[in-house]
Scaffold this motif. Sequence first.
Motif: not given
Length: 106
Positions: A1-21
Amino acid sequence: MAYDLELAERVRSALDGTPDVAERTMFGGLAFLVGGSMAVAVSGGGGLMVRCAPALADELVTRDGVARMVMQGRELAGWVLVDPATLDDVRLPEYVAAGVGAAREA
């Protein structure tokens, strides 16, 4: 099963502004690293893997939809797996923040 692309995008948004990601595909999922240490991962098997202090893991597994992370029949200390159905706009940032904090401590 491939990972959930929508969840990945939500995680990216939650990490927005976090340095060194950084993002890295691993084991059929997508891992998010902070300072070179894995913080969270969107699992290829479904759900969000969250790195956290073992004491916090003990607390988190009391929540609905949260279980200890198990690989090859062994529990991973300091890792939990969160059911994506429980990842609302309040909980997801909390789990991501816990993962970032644990990665920074590593």
